[in-house]
Design an enzyme around this catalytic site. Sequence first.
Site, PDB file in Angstrom:
ATOM      1  N   ASP A   1     -56.575-167.871 -44.856  1.00 18.77           N
ATOM      2  CA  ASP A   1     -57.414-167.619 -46.048  1.00 18.77           C
ATOM      3  C   ASP A   1     -56.957-168.410 -47.266  1.00 18.77           C
ATOM      4  O   ASP A   1     -57.139-167.982 -48.409  1.00 18.77           O
ATOM      5  CB  ASP A   1     -57.433-166.123 -46.425  1.00 18.77           C
ATOM      6  CG  ASP A   1     -57.774-165.242 -45.250  1.00 18.77           C
ATOM      7  OD1 ASP A   1     -58.710-165.593 -44.516  1.00 18.77           O
ATOM      8  OD2 ASP A   1     -57.089-164.218 -45.053  1.00 18.77           O
TER       9      ASP A   1
ATOM     10  N   HIS B   1     -63.935-169.228 -42.649  1.00 21.65           N
ATOM     11  CA  HIS B   1     -63.791-170.199 -43.725  1.00 21.65           C
ATOM     12  C   HIS B   1     -64.967-169.989 -44.654  1.00 21.65           C
ATOM     13  O   HIS B   1     -66.109-170.040 -44.219  1.00 21.65           O
ATOM     14  CB  HIS B   1     -63.901-171.624 -43.199  1.00 21.65           C
ATOM     15  CG  HIS B   1     -62.763-172.004 -42.319  1.00 21.65           C
ATOM     16  ND1 HIS B   1     -61.466-171.768 -42.651  1.00 21.65           N
ATOM     17  CD2 HIS B   1     -62.733-172.615 -41.132  1.00 21.65           C
ATOM     18  CE1 HIS B   1     -60.692-172.206 -41.699  1.00 21.65           C
ATOM     19  NE2 HIS B   1     -61.427-172.726 -40.757  1.00 21.65           N
TER      20      HIS B   1
HETATM   21  P1  GDP Z   1     -60.028-170.267 -45.392  1.00 24.40           P
HETATM   22  O1  GDP Z   1     -60.158-169.394 -44.204  1.00 24.40           O
HETATM   23  O2  GDP Z   1     -58.669-170.882 -45.490  1.00 24.40           O
HETATM   24  O3  GDP Z   1     -61.109-171.278 -45.523  1.00 24.40           O
HETATM   25  O4  GDP Z   1     -60.113-169.330 -46.686  1.00 24.40           O
HETATM   26  P2  GDP Z   1     -61.213-168.235 -47.091  1.00 24.40           P
HETATM   27  O5  GDP Z   1     -62.536-168.815 -47.002  1.00 24.40           O
HETATM   28  O6  GDP Z   1     -60.978-166.953 -46.419  1.00 24.40           O
HETATM   29  O7  GDP Z   1     -60.760-167.977 -48.583  1.00 24.40           O
HETATM   30  C1  GDP Z   1     -60.949-168.813 -49.597  1.00 24.40           C
HETATM   31  C2  GDP Z   1     -61.817-168.104 -50.644  1.00 24.40           C
HETATM   32  O8  GDP Z   1     -61.487-168.566 -51.912  1.00 24.40           O
HETATM   33  C3  GDP Z   1     -63.290-168.417 -50.504  1.00 24.40           C
HETATM   34  O9  GDP Z   1     -64.061-167.342 -50.994  1.00 24.40           O
HETATM   35  C4  GDP Z   1     -63.460-169.643 -51.383  1.00 24.40           C
HETATM   36  O10 GDP Z   1     -64.787-169.842 -51.848  1.00 24.40           O
HETATM   37  C5  GDP Z   1     -62.539-169.301 -52.489  1.00 24.40           C
HETATM   38  N1  GDP Z   1     -61.882-170.426 -53.133  1.00 24.40           N
HETATM   39  C6  GDP Z   1     -61.381-171.550 -52.544  1.00 24.40           C
HETATM   40  N2  GDP Z   1     -60.758-172.303 -53.457  1.00 24.40           N
HETATM   41  C7  GDP Z   1     -60.862-171.640 -54.644  1.00 24.40           C
HETATM   42  C8  GDP Z   1     -60.361-171.889 -55.956  1.00 24.40           C
HETATM   43  O11 GDP Z   1     -59.681-172.877 -56.227  1.00 24.40           O
HETATM   44  N3  GDP Z   1     -60.640-170.949 -56.909  1.00 24.40           N
HETATM   45  C9  GDP Z   1     -61.361-169.827 -56.652  1.00 24.40           C
HETATM   46  N4  GDP Z   1     -61.570-168.969 -57.641  1.00 24.40           N
HETATM   47  N5  GDP Z   1     -61.832-169.556 -55.421  1.00 24.40           N
HETATM   48  C10 GDP Z   1     -61.576-170.447 -54.441  1.00 24.40           C
END
Ligand code: GDP
Length: 424
Positions: free
Chosen positions: A13, A41
């Site tokens: 995440d 993701h």
């Molecule tokens: P993944 O499984 O590694 O892709 O991660 P997730 O999708 O579970 O979690 C990332 C969350 O953080 C998602 O809701 C993204 O839209 C959000 N996100 C990613 N980068 C940023 C950031 O720099 N700032 C903020 N506020 N949200 C972010």
Amino acid sequence: MKNCAIVGINWGDEGKGRMVDLLTEDYDVVIRYQGGGNAGHTVVNDYGKFALHLLPSGIFHPGVVNILGNGVALDAENLWNEIETVRGKGVAVSPENLMISDRASLLLPWHRQLDALEEARLASHKYGSTKQGIAPFYSDKYQKKTVLAGELFYPEHLRAHLTELLKWKNLILTGVYGAEPCSLEQLMAWVECYGEKIKPYIRDVNSYLRSASAAGKNMLFEAQLGSLRDLDYGIYPYTTSSNALAAYAPVGSGLPNAKLDEIVGVVKAYSTCVGEGPFVCEWFSKDADLLREAGGEYGAKTGRPRRVGPLDLVATRYGVQVQGATALALTKLDVLSYMQAIPVCTQYELAGKSTDAFPFPAALEQAKPVYETLEGWGCDISGIRRWEDLPAATRRYVDFAEEYVGCPIRYVSVGPERDAIILR
Ligand code: GDP
């Protein structure tokens, strides 16, 4: 030709989806090489907001070929639902831009069932599974008791194979768990329904990737979860059942001789973790609630509130090392803007001694965090796009983390949108 893996450095995440979505522009092929529908993701782009579980994040980019490699847990039912969801938002999905390895094993309905049965048996000792069938699936794969996607093209062989597997599986369902047996008719109905839907996408991915590689195509390998959930190098047994490391990308993708030119590790600016297991920097009560709310830390798959805490540099440096990361992306830095002072964990206290080495899993339960406190910046940074425009305290936070983990932080993410990124 350029090969790059995007991997998680922590517990998953970290924001890998948004990084793949951003970097895909430079790549011709995006490949998922491990895991299944158990993690999500999140990608925010012009089409909307999506929680992708199986589809590679390159699916939104016209002209990019997306591949599910032989290392994934091929959950045809969830995959089909995901294809329908993104199509519903206007994204084109066809055998031209989505390919599934004929050597990927099928996750069958009994895997989900067995996952739930085993978590129920474990009761208070449960692993915190998302109940997507991942652990039973991979154990069956390594016992050679699943079927390969390519077997869908050999119906008689497939029926005979499933009949044999069913006899064995029903002994476990009924004998070990006291559950109802599965019938061949039920199983065949499921396989015929979802197998037929995904069949047009199944092909010899190994030969496709060999020719793509010979043609000089740029490839992006997309991992699920993070270093600390890797089956071999993570916090066993609170890991996933596959290898989330970049080192597995060539094997799990379908191009076993691939060389990775670059490994981009994604690190969140603070710590989060879903499910059970030791989590040294965990915050509780009000501090945790504030951080969870600020970061919207609820599971993409399950909606479960994530466990949260300050940045754990001890675990992060270990994560960087086992991934062999060549560059890092630090995400969600904007979330910390509300804090006056920001603790970061630089040591663990273990058996009366301080250490900066990440401990063996069994010792981790006893580790206590030792924090250093960095100055907060106290203003909204989400609109900033240049490094030099960030407040000095924000730059110090990034520099501090970079120096500690010993790997350049090339990207700083300040929002979920595609352009909310600062290149250093
Ligand atoms: P993944 O499984 O590694 O892709 O991660 P997730 O999708 O579970 O979690 C990332 C969350 O953080 C998602 O809701 C993204 O839209 C959000 N996100 C990613 N980068 C940023 C950031 O720099 N700032 C903020 N506020 N949200 C972010």
